[in-house]
Design an enzyme around this catalytic site. Structure first.
Site, PDB file in Angstrom:
ATOM      1  CB  CYS A  30      22.074  65.980  50.253  1.00  0.00           C
ATOM      2  SG  CYS A  30      21.737  67.423  49.229  1.00  0.00           S
ATOM      3  CB  CYS A  33      19.250  65.759  48.022  1.00  0.00           C
ATOM      4  SG  CYS A  33      20.923  66.115  47.446  1.00  0.00           S
TER       5      CYS A  33
END
Length: 105
Positions: A30, A33
């Protein structure tokens, strides 16, 4: 205090047994993230004595992820005395996170 990695098995002890905890639901693939990781490191250095920060990999821990209805990542959930009290989805700047956390300390 260092950022703690939690799992489905350790979640109850690490999060539900603590005071104010910010849990980062994330995955290694991600992009946002990865962007929020250094922000969380800075927060930990600045607020580590007031707030515990934990990370849980959604791919490896589906039970906790589904238990808290995490549909998008990163999702950051603030827990106070074991109960979820705030939820943020997507990348958040440090000031926004500090503002949310300050309401629950």
């Amino acid at each position: 205090m260092a950022i703690v990695d939690v799992t489905d098995q350790s979640f109850k002890n690490e999060v539900e047994g603590a005071g104010t905890v910010l849990v980062d639901f994330w995955a290694p693939w991600c992009g946002p993230c990865k962007m929020i990781a250094p922000v969380l490191e800075e927060l930990d250095q600045e607020m580590g004595d007031q707030v515990k920060i934990a990370k849980i990999n959604v791919d490896d821990n589906p039970d906790t992820t589904s238990r808290f209805g995490v549909m998008s990542i990163p999702t950051l959930i603030v827990f106070k005395d074991g109960q979820p009290v705030d939820k943020l989805v997507g990348f958040q700047p440090k000031d926004a996170l500090k503002s949310v956390l300050s309401r629950h300390i």
